[in-house]
Design a protein around this motif. Structure first.
Motif, PDB file in Angstrom:
ATOM      1  N   THR A   5       0.831  -1.436  -0.101  1.00  0.00           N
ATOM      2  CA  THR A   5       0.236  -0.438   0.374  1.00  0.00           C
ATOM      3  C   THR A   5       0.792   1.094   0.122  1.00  0.00           C
ATOM      4  OG1 THR A   5      -2.011   1.187   0.594  1.00  0.00           O
ATOM      5  CG2 THR A   5      -0.499   0.063   2.729  1.00  0.00           C
ATOM      6  N   ARG A   6       0.303   2.271   0.627  1.00  0.00           N
ATOM      7  CA  ARG A   6       1.151   3.236  -0.139  1.00  0.00           C
ATOM      8  C   ARG A   6       0.521   4.945   0.428  1.00  0.00           C
ATOM      9  NH1 ARG A   6      -2.811   5.855  -2.642  1.00  0.00           N
ATOM     10  NH2 ARG A   6      -3.485   6.024  -4.407  1.00  0.00           N
ATOM     11  N   PHE A   7       0.771   5.889   0.710  1.00  0.00           N
ATOM     12  CA  PHE A   7       0.668   6.772   1.116  1.00  0.00           C
ATOM     13  C   PHE A   7       1.225   8.249   0.220  1.00  0.00           C
ATOM     14  CE2 PHE A   7       1.013  10.940   3.786  1.00  0.00           C
ATOM     15  CZ  PHE A   7      -0.623  11.513   3.634  1.00  0.00           C
ATOM     16  N   ALA A   8      -0.180   8.901  -0.336  1.00  0.00           N
ATOM     17  CA  ALA A   8       0.392   9.373  -1.655  1.00  0.00           C
ATOM     18  C   ALA A   8      -0.128  11.253  -0.999  1.00  0.00           C
ATOM     19  CB  ALA A   8      -0.329   9.252  -2.877  1.00  0.00           C
ATOM     20  N   PRO A   9       0.425  11.738  -0.275  1.00  0.00           N
ATOM     21  CA  PRO A   9      -0.250  13.246  -0.518  1.00  0.00           C
ATOM     22  C   PRO A   9       0.311  13.738  -2.017  1.00  0.00           C
ATOM     23  CG  PRO A   9       2.364  12.057   1.048  1.00  0.00           C
ATOM     24  CD  PRO A   9       1.504  11.672   0.363  1.00  0.00           C
ATOM     25  N   SER A  10      -0.452  14.913  -1.626  1.00  0.00           N
ATOM     26  CA  SER A  10       0.138  16.254  -2.870  1.00  0.00           C
ATOM     27  C   SER A  10       0.500  17.061  -1.892  1.00  0.00           C
ATOM     28  CB  SER A  10      -0.714  16.787  -3.539  1.00  0.00           C
ATOM     29  OG  SER A  10      -1.903  15.273  -4.078  1.00  0.00           O
ATOM     30  N   PRO A  11       2.371  17.481  -2.467  1.00  0.00           N
ATOM     31  CA  PRO A  11       3.122  19.071  -1.087  1.00  0.00           C
ATOM     32  C   PRO A  11       2.516  19.843  -1.278  1.00  0.00           C
ATOM     33  CG  PRO A  11       4.209  18.043  -2.870  1.00  0.00           C
ATOM     34  CD  PRO A  11       3.045  17.140  -2.805  1.00  0.00           C
ATOM     35  N   ILE A  41       4.788  11.278  -3.987  1.00  0.00           N
ATOM     36  CA  ILE A  41       4.406  12.026  -3.582  1.00  0.00           C
ATOM     37  C   ILE A  41       4.147  12.899  -4.817  1.00  0.00           C
ATOM     38  CG2 ILE A  41       5.771  15.177  -3.596  1.00  0.00           C
ATOM     39  CD1 ILE A  41       6.190  13.121  -1.116  1.00  0.00           C
ATOM     40  N   GLU A  42       2.654  12.955  -4.499  1.00  0.00           N
ATOM     41  CA  GLU A  42       1.838  13.695  -5.992  1.00  0.00           C
ATOM     42  C   GLU A  42       2.351  15.015  -5.885  1.00  0.00           C
ATOM     43  OE1 GLU A  42      -1.831  11.780  -5.798  1.00  0.00           O
ATOM     44  OE2 GLU A  42      -0.984   9.868  -5.756  1.00  0.00           O
ATOM     45  N   ASP A  43       3.199  15.149  -7.123  1.00  0.00           N
ATOM     46  CA  ASP A  43       3.643  16.480  -7.062  1.00  0.00           C
ATOM     47  C   ASP A  43       3.971  17.431  -8.730  1.00  0.00           C
ATOM     48  OD1 ASP A  43       5.583  15.979  -8.427  1.00  0.00           O
ATOM     49  OD2 ASP A  43       7.283  16.955  -6.933  1.00  0.00           O
ATOM     50  N   ALA A 195      -3.218  15.089 -14.925  1.00  0.00           N
ATOM     51  CA  ALA A 195      -4.326  15.246 -14.245  1.00  0.00           C
ATOM     52  C   ALA A 195      -3.401  14.031 -12.996  1.00  0.00           C
ATOM     53  CB  ALA A 195      -5.220  15.435 -14.452  1.00  0.00           C
ATOM     54  N   TYR A 196      -4.094  14.460 -11.874  1.00  0.00           N
ATOM     55  CA  TYR A 196      -4.041  13.775 -10.646  1.00  0.00           C
ATOM     56  C   TYR A 196      -4.404  12.333 -10.445  1.00  0.00           C
ATOM     57  CZ  TYR A 196      -6.333  11.012  -6.963  1.00  0.00           C
ATOM     58  OH  TYR A 196      -6.489  10.002  -6.123  1.00  0.00           O
ATOM     59  N   VAL A 197      -5.845  12.301 -11.318  1.00  0.00           N
ATOM     60  CA  VAL A 197      -5.963  10.485 -11.153  1.00  0.00           C
ATOM     61  C   VAL A 197      -5.693   9.807 -12.484  1.00  0.00           C
ATOM     62  CG1 VAL A 197      -7.928  11.572 -13.497  1.00  0.00           C
ATOM     63  CG2 VAL A 197      -8.772  10.273 -11.571  1.00  0.00           C
ATOM     64  N   ILE A 213      -4.920   2.852   0.597  1.00  0.00           N
ATOM     65  CA  ILE A 213      -6.065   2.732   1.037  1.00  0.00           C
ATOM     66  C   ILE A 213      -6.185   4.474   1.417  1.00  0.00           C
ATOM     67  CG2 ILE A 213      -5.978   3.185   4.086  1.00  0.00           C
ATOM     68  CD1 ILE A 213      -4.484   0.258   3.522  1.00  0.00           C
ATOM     69  N   ARG A 214      -7.617   4.903   1.887  1.00  0.00           N
ATOM     70  CA  ARG A 214      -7.449   6.918   1.563  1.00  0.00           C
ATOM     71  C   ARG A 214      -8.735   6.620   1.754  1.00  0.00           C
ATOM     72  NH1 ARG A 214      -7.948   6.933  -5.103  1.00  0.00           N
ATOM     73  NH2 ARG A 214      -9.555   6.237  -5.343  1.00  0.00           N
ATOM     74  N   GLY A 215      -8.916   7.972   1.752  1.00  0.00           N
ATOM     75  CA  GLY A 215     -10.096   8.663   2.504  1.00  0.00           C
ATOM     76  C   GLY A 215     -11.658   8.362   1.850  1.00  0.00           C
ATOM     77  N   ASP A 217     -13.484  10.665   0.984  1.00  0.00           N
ATOM     78  CA  ASP A 217     -13.764  11.748  -0.156  1.00  0.00           C
ATOM     79  C   ASP A 217     -13.112  11.306  -1.912  1.00  0.00           C
ATOM     80  OD1 ASP A 217     -11.012  12.064   0.863  1.00  0.00           O
ATOM     81  OD2 ASP A 217     -10.525  13.572   0.071  1.00  0.00           O
ATOM     82  N   LEU A 218     -12.115  10.024  -1.813  1.00  0.00           N
ATOM     83  CA  LEU A 218     -11.693   9.778  -2.647  1.00  0.00           C
ATOM     84  C   LEU A 218     -12.775   8.730  -3.812  1.00  0.00           C
ATOM     85  CD1 LEU A 218      -7.593  10.399  -2.344  1.00  0.00           C
ATOM     86  CD2 LEU A 218      -9.530  11.901  -4.582  1.00  0.00           C
ATOM     87  N   ILE A 219     -13.782   8.568  -2.772  1.00  0.00           N
ATOM     88  CA  ILE A 219     -14.693   7.548  -3.291  1.00  0.00           C
ATOM     89  C   ILE A 219     -15.383   7.645  -4.782  1.00  0.00           C
ATOM     90  CG2 ILE A 219     -16.980   6.745  -2.580  1.00  0.00           C
ATOM     91  CD1 ILE A 219     -16.590   6.229   0.281  1.00  0.00           C
TER      92      ILE A 219
END
Ligand code: GLU
Length: 284
Positions: A5-11, A41-43, A195-197, A213-215, A217-219
Protein backbone atom coordinates in the motif's frame (compact mmCIF):
# COMPACT_ATOMS: atom_id res chain seq x y z
CA UNK A 1 0.85 -11.07 -4.22
CA UNK A 2 2.41 -9.30 -1.26
CA UNK A 3 0.15 -6.69 0.41
CA UNK A 4 1.50 -3.36 -0.85
CA UNK A 5 0.00 0.00 0.00
CA UNK A 6 1.01 3.64 -0.17
CA UNK A 7 0.45 7.07 1.27
CA UNK A 8 0.32 9.58 -1.57
CA UNK A 9 0.22 13.19 -0.33
CA UNK A 10 0.34 16.24 -2.58
CA UNK A 11 2.86 18.79 -1.24
CA UNK A 12 0.45 21.71 -1.53
CA UNK A 13 0.10 22.48 2.19
CA UNK A 14 0.80 21.08 5.64
CA UNK A 15 -0.40 17.61 6.60
CA UNK A 16 -3.31 17.65 9.02
CA UNK A 17 -4.91 15.03 11.26
CA UNK A 18 -6.79 13.50 8.31
CA UNK A 19 -3.51 12.82 6.52
CA UNK A 20 -1.97 11.45 9.71
CA UNK A 21 -4.89 9.04 10.04
CA UNK A 22 -4.55 7.92 6.41
CA UNK A 23 -0.79 7.39 6.65
CA UNK A 24 -0.94 5.63 10.04
CA UNK A 25 -3.82 3.39 8.98
CA UNK A 26 -2.07 2.35 5.73
CA UNK A 27 1.16 1.76 7.63
CA UNK A 28 -0.61 -0.31 10.35
CA UNK A 29 -2.54 -2.36 7.79
CA UNK A 30 0.66 -3.11 5.85
CA UNK A 31 2.44 -4.14 9.02
CA UNK A 32 -0.46 -6.36 10.15
CA UNK A 33 -0.41 -8.09 6.75
CA UNK A 34 3.39 -8.47 6.73
CA UNK A 35 3.31 -6.24 3.65
CA UNK A 36 4.95 -3.12 2.20
CA UNK A 37 4.28 0.56 2.86
CA UNK A 38 5.36 3.05 0.19
CA UNK A 39 5.36 6.82 0.03
CA UNK A 40 4.54 8.68 -3.17
CA UNK A 41 4.81 12.43 -3.58
CA UNK A 42 2.07 13.60 -5.97
CA UNK A 43 3.65 16.83 -7.13
CA UNK A 44 2.55 17.23 -10.74
CA UNK A 45 0.42 20.30 -10.00
CA UNK A 46 3.36 22.62 -10.55
CA UNK A 47 1.40 25.75 -9.65
CA UNK A 48 0.55 24.58 -6.12
CA UNK A 49 3.44 22.29 -5.16
CA UNK A 50 6.23 23.69 -2.93
CA UNK A 51 9.50 22.00 -1.86
CA UNK A 52 9.01 23.27 1.69
CA UNK A 53 5.70 21.42 1.96
CA UNK A 54 7.40 18.26 0.75
CA UNK A 55 10.16 18.63 3.36
CA UNK A 56 7.51 19.10 6.05
CA UNK A 57 5.70 15.92 4.90
CA UNK A 58 8.86 13.87 5.48
CA UNK A 59 9.44 15.53 8.84
CA UNK A 60 5.85 14.98 10.04
CA UNK A 61 5.74 11.36 8.91
CA UNK A 62 9.08 10.53 10.55
CA UNK A 63 7.92 12.23 13.73
CA UNK A 64 4.77 10.08 13.64
CA UNK A 65 7.07 7.06 13.69
CA UNK A 66 6.46 5.90 10.11
CA UNK A 67 9.06 4.20 7.96
CA UNK A 68 8.75 3.63 4.24
CA UNK A 69 10.74 2.02 1.48
CA UNK A 70 13.29 4.09 -0.38
CA UNK A 71 13.47 5.54 -2.93
CA UNK A 72 10.31 7.60 -2.59
CA UNK A 73 8.48 8.00 -5.88
CA UNK A 74 8.23 11.69 -6.79
CA UNK A 75 5.82 12.02 -9.71
CA UNK A 76 7.44 15.11 -11.22
CA UNK A 77 10.47 12.91 -11.98
CA UNK A 78 8.44 10.49 -14.09
CA UNK A 79 6.49 12.65 -16.52
CA UNK A 80 7.30 10.42 -19.57
CA UNK A 81 5.42 7.54 -17.89
CA UNK A 82 2.22 9.59 -17.77
CA UNK A 83 2.91 10.91 -21.26
CA UNK A 84 3.02 7.32 -22.55
CA UNK A 85 -0.37 6.57 -20.95
CA UNK A 86 -1.84 9.72 -22.51
CA UNK A 87 -0.37 8.78 -25.89
CA UNK A 88 -2.04 5.38 -25.67
CA UNK A 89 -5.43 6.96 -24.97
CA UNK A 90 -4.86 9.47 -27.76
CA UNK A 91 -4.01 6.69 -30.25
CA UNK A 92 -7.30 5.02 -29.35
CA UNK A 93 -9.06 8.30 -30.26
CA UNK A 94 -10.24 8.92 -26.70
CA UNK A 95 -8.71 12.35 -25.96
CA UNK A 96 -9.40 15.85 -27.23
CA UNK A 97 -7.81 19.23 -26.52
CA UNK A 98 -9.82 21.71 -24.49
CA UNK A 99 -9.28 25.43 -24.09
CA UNK A 100 -12.27 26.13 -21.81
CA UNK A 101 -11.62 28.10 -18.65
CA UNK A 102 -13.56 27.43 -15.48
CA UNK A 103 -15.73 30.47 -16.15
CA UNK A 104 -16.46 29.30 -19.75
CA UNK A 105 -17.64 26.00 -18.29
CA UNK A 106 -19.79 27.66 -15.64
CA UNK A 107 -21.37 29.89 -18.24
CA UNK A 108 -22.10 26.99 -20.61
CA UNK A 109 -23.63 24.94 -17.82
CA UNK A 110 -25.79 27.84 -16.69
CA UNK A 111 -27.23 28.30 -20.19
CA UNK A 112 -28.89 24.97 -21.03
CA UNK A 113 -28.25 23.91 -24.61
CA UNK A 114 -30.36 21.64 -26.72
CA UNK A 115 -28.94 18.15 -26.90
CA UNK A 116 -26.68 18.62 -23.87
CA UNK A 117 -28.02 16.48 -21.05
CA UNK A 118 -28.35 18.17 -17.66
CA UNK A 119 -25.74 17.36 -15.10
CA UNK A 120 -22.40 16.52 -16.73
CA UNK A 121 -19.42 18.16 -15.15
CA UNK A 122 -18.21 19.41 -18.54
CA UNK A 123 -20.67 20.60 -21.20
CA UNK A 124 -18.66 19.25 -24.13
CA UNK A 125 -17.80 22.58 -25.78
CA UNK A 126 -14.46 21.34 -27.19
CA UNK A 127 -15.52 17.73 -27.78
CA UNK A 128 -14.91 16.88 -31.40
CA UNK A 129 -11.69 18.91 -31.67
CA UNK A 130 -8.83 16.81 -32.96
CA UNK A 131 -5.57 16.12 -31.14
CA UNK A 132 -3.70 17.55 -34.12
CA UNK A 133 -5.28 20.86 -33.18
CA UNK A 134 -3.82 20.98 -29.62
CA UNK A 135 -2.49 24.45 -28.87
CA UNK A 136 -0.23 25.56 -26.01
CA UNK A 137 -2.45 26.13 -22.98
CA UNK A 138 -4.99 23.45 -23.96
CA UNK A 139 -5.81 20.72 -21.46
CA UNK A 140 -6.63 17.18 -22.65
CA UNK A 141 -9.97 15.63 -21.81
CA UNK A 142 -11.17 12.05 -22.02
CA UNK A 143 -14.17 11.64 -24.33
CA UNK A 144 -16.25 9.62 -21.88
CA UNK A 145 -18.87 8.41 -24.36
CA UNK A 146 -16.13 7.08 -26.65
CA UNK A 147 -14.23 5.57 -23.76
CA UNK A 148 -17.36 3.69 -22.71
CA UNK A 149 -17.88 2.48 -26.30
CA UNK A 150 -14.27 1.32 -26.26
CA UNK A 151 -14.86 -0.94 -23.24
CA UNK A 152 -18.36 -2.08 -24.24
CA UNK A 153 -18.25 -5.83 -24.79
CA UNK A 154 -15.78 -6.34 -21.94
CA UNK A 155 -17.29 -7.53 -18.65
CA UNK A 156 -18.39 -4.46 -16.64
CA UNK A 157 -15.50 -3.01 -14.62
CA UNK A 158 -15.69 -3.86 -10.90
CA UNK A 159 -13.54 -3.27 -7.85
CA UNK A 160 -13.45 -4.66 -4.35
CA UNK A 161 -13.95 -2.26 -1.44
CA UNK A 162 -13.13 -3.16 2.15
CA UNK A 163 -13.77 0.19 3.87
CA UNK A 164 -16.72 1.02 6.13
CA UNK A 165 -18.78 2.63 3.34
CA UNK A 166 -20.37 -0.19 1.34
CA UNK A 167 -17.80 -2.96 1.54
CA UNK A 168 -18.05 -5.58 -1.21
CA UNK A 169 -17.69 -5.70 -4.97
CA UNK A 170 -18.73 -2.51 -6.77
CA UNK A 171 -19.70 -2.40 -10.42
CA UNK A 172 -18.79 0.83 -12.19
CA UNK A 173 -21.88 2.25 -13.83
CA UNK A 174 -21.57 3.87 -17.28
CA UNK A 175 -24.35 6.31 -16.34
CA UNK A 176 -22.47 7.46 -13.28
CA UNK A 177 -19.38 8.04 -15.40
CA UNK A 178 -21.27 9.87 -18.13
CA UNK A 179 -23.37 12.03 -15.86
CA UNK A 180 -21.33 12.62 -12.71
CA UNK A 181 -17.81 12.47 -14.12
CA UNK A 182 -18.39 13.70 -17.68
CA UNK A 183 -15.26 14.29 -19.75
CA UNK A 184 -12.49 14.63 -17.14
CA UNK A 185 -9.25 16.52 -17.67
CA UNK A 186 -6.39 13.99 -17.87
CA UNK A 187 -3.60 16.42 -18.78
CA UNK A 188 -3.42 19.97 -17.53
CA UNK A 189 -2.94 23.02 -19.66
CA UNK A 190 0.77 23.11 -18.74
CA UNK A 191 2.06 20.70 -21.41
CA UNK A 192 3.56 17.56 -19.87
CA UNK A 193 1.67 17.70 -16.58
CA UNK A 194 -0.84 14.92 -16.02
CA UNK A 195 -3.94 15.32 -13.88
CA UNK A 196 -3.87 13.60 -10.47
CA UNK A 197 -6.42 10.98 -11.52
CA UNK A 198 -4.24 9.71 -14.37
CA UNK A 199 -0.85 9.88 -12.64
CA UNK A 200 -2.15 8.09 -9.52
CA UNK A 201 -3.75 5.31 -11.61
CA UNK A 202 -0.56 4.76 -13.60
CA UNK A 203 1.61 4.76 -10.48
CA UNK A 204 -0.61 2.45 -8.43
CA UNK A 205 0.04 -0.11 -11.17
CA UNK A 206 3.72 0.84 -11.58
CA UNK A 207 4.36 0.43 -7.84
CA UNK A 208 2.45 -2.87 -7.63
CA UNK A 209 -0.06 -1.43 -5.15
CA UNK A 210 -2.39 -4.24 -4.05
CA UNK A 211 -4.43 -2.09 -1.63
CA UNK A 212 -5.29 1.58 -2.05
CA UNK A 213 -6.04 2.97 1.42
CA UNK A 214 -7.31 6.56 1.36
CA UNK A 215 -10.04 8.89 2.56
CA UNK A 216 -13.70 8.52 1.68
CA UNK A 217 -13.51 11.88 -0.13
CA UNK A 218 -11.89 9.94 -2.99
CA UNK A 219 -14.72 7.40 -3.38
CA UNK A 220 -16.17 9.38 -6.33
CA UNK A 221 -12.81 9.23 -8.11
CA UNK A 222 -12.63 5.46 -7.99
CA UNK A 223 -15.06 4.77 -10.85
CA UNK A 224 -12.95 6.88 -13.21
CA UNK A 225 -9.70 5.33 -12.01
CA UNK A 226 -11.23 1.88 -12.53
CA UNK A 227 -12.21 2.81 -16.09
CA UNK A 228 -8.70 4.12 -16.78
CA UNK A 229 -7.27 0.80 -15.60
CA UNK A 230 -9.34 -1.02 -18.23
CA UNK A 231 -8.46 1.48 -20.96
CA UNK A 232 -4.74 1.27 -20.15
CA UNK A 233 -4.61 -2.49 -19.49
CA UNK A 234 -3.59 -2.02 -15.85
CA UNK A 235 -4.44 -4.28 -12.88
CA UNK A 236 -7.07 -3.21 -10.34
CA UNK A 237 -6.04 -2.96 -6.68
CA UNK A 238 -8.45 -3.42 -3.79
CA UNK A 239 -9.73 -0.21 -2.23
CA UNK A 240 -10.22 0.76 1.39
CA UNK A 241 -11.79 4.20 1.76
CA UNK A 242 -11.63 5.21 5.40
CA UNK A 243 -13.74 7.62 7.40
CA UNK A 244 -12.70 11.28 7.38
CA UNK A 245 -11.40 13.07 10.43
CA UNK A 246 -13.65 16.00 11.31
CA UNK A 247 -13.19 19.01 13.53
CA UNK A 248 -15.36 19.70 16.58
CA UNK A 249 -18.09 21.20 14.42
CA UNK A 250 -18.19 18.12 12.20
CA UNK A 251 -16.47 19.75 9.22
CA UNK A 252 -13.93 17.79 7.25
CA UNK A 253 -10.40 19.05 7.83
CA UNK A 254 -8.75 20.73 4.89
CA UNK A 255 -5.22 21.84 4.17
CA UNK A 256 -6.18 25.46 4.69
CA UNK A 257 -6.98 24.77 8.39
CA UNK A 258 -3.40 25.42 9.39
CA UNK A 259 -4.30 25.36 13.07
CA UNK A 260 -4.92 21.64 12.63
CA UNK A 261 -1.58 20.94 10.95
CA UNK A 262 0.50 18.13 12.44
CA UNK A 263 3.30 20.68 12.73
CA UNK A 264 1.05 22.78 14.99
CA UNK A 265 0.27 19.79 17.21
CA UNK A 266 3.98 19.08 17.43
CA UNK A 267 4.73 22.69 18.33
CA UNK A 268 2.07 22.49 21.05
CA UNK A 269 3.88 19.57 22.65
CA UNK A 270 1.58 16.71 21.49
CA UNK A 271 3.22 13.30 21.14
CA UNK A 272 2.76 10.87 18.24
CA UNK A 273 0.68 8.70 20.60
CA UNK A 274 -1.60 11.71 21.25
CA UNK A 275 -2.13 11.99 17.49
CA UNK A 276 -2.94 8.28 17.19
CA UNK A 277 -5.46 8.60 19.99
CA UNK A 278 -6.92 11.81 18.59
CA UNK A 279 -7.68 10.05 15.27
CA UNK A 280 -9.05 6.94 16.99
CA UNK A 281 -6.18 4.52 16.36
CA UNK A 282 -4.57 2.35 19.02
CA UNK A 283 -1.07 2.96 20.27
CA UNK A 284 0.36 1.07 17.26
N1 GLU B 1 -2.62 12.99 -3.66
C1 GLU B 1 -3.98 12.75 -3.25
C2 GLU B 1 -4.34 13.71 -2.12
O1 GLU B 1 -3.46 14.22 -1.46
C3 GLU B 1 -4.21 11.33 -2.74
C4 GLU B 1 -4.47 10.39 -3.82
C5 GLU B 1 -4.78 8.94 -3.45
O2 GLU B 1 -4.54 8.51 -2.32
O3 GLU B 1 -5.21 8.24 -4.36
O4 GLU B 1 -5.52 13.90 -1.91
Amino acid sequence: MIFTTRFAPSPTGPLHLGHAYSALLAHDMARAAGGRFLLRIEDTDTGRTRPEWEALIFEDLRWLGLAWEEPVLRQSEHLPRYGAALARLARAGLLYPCSCSRSDIRAALAAPQEGVPAGPAYPGTCRGRSMADRRPGDALRLDMARALEHVAGHPPPTYRESGPFGPGVHEVSPDELLISVGDPVLARKEIGTPAYVLAATVDDAHQGISHVIRGADLIPTTALQRLLQTLLGLPTPQYHHHRLIRDESGRRLAKRDDARAIAAWRADGASPVDIRERVGLGRG
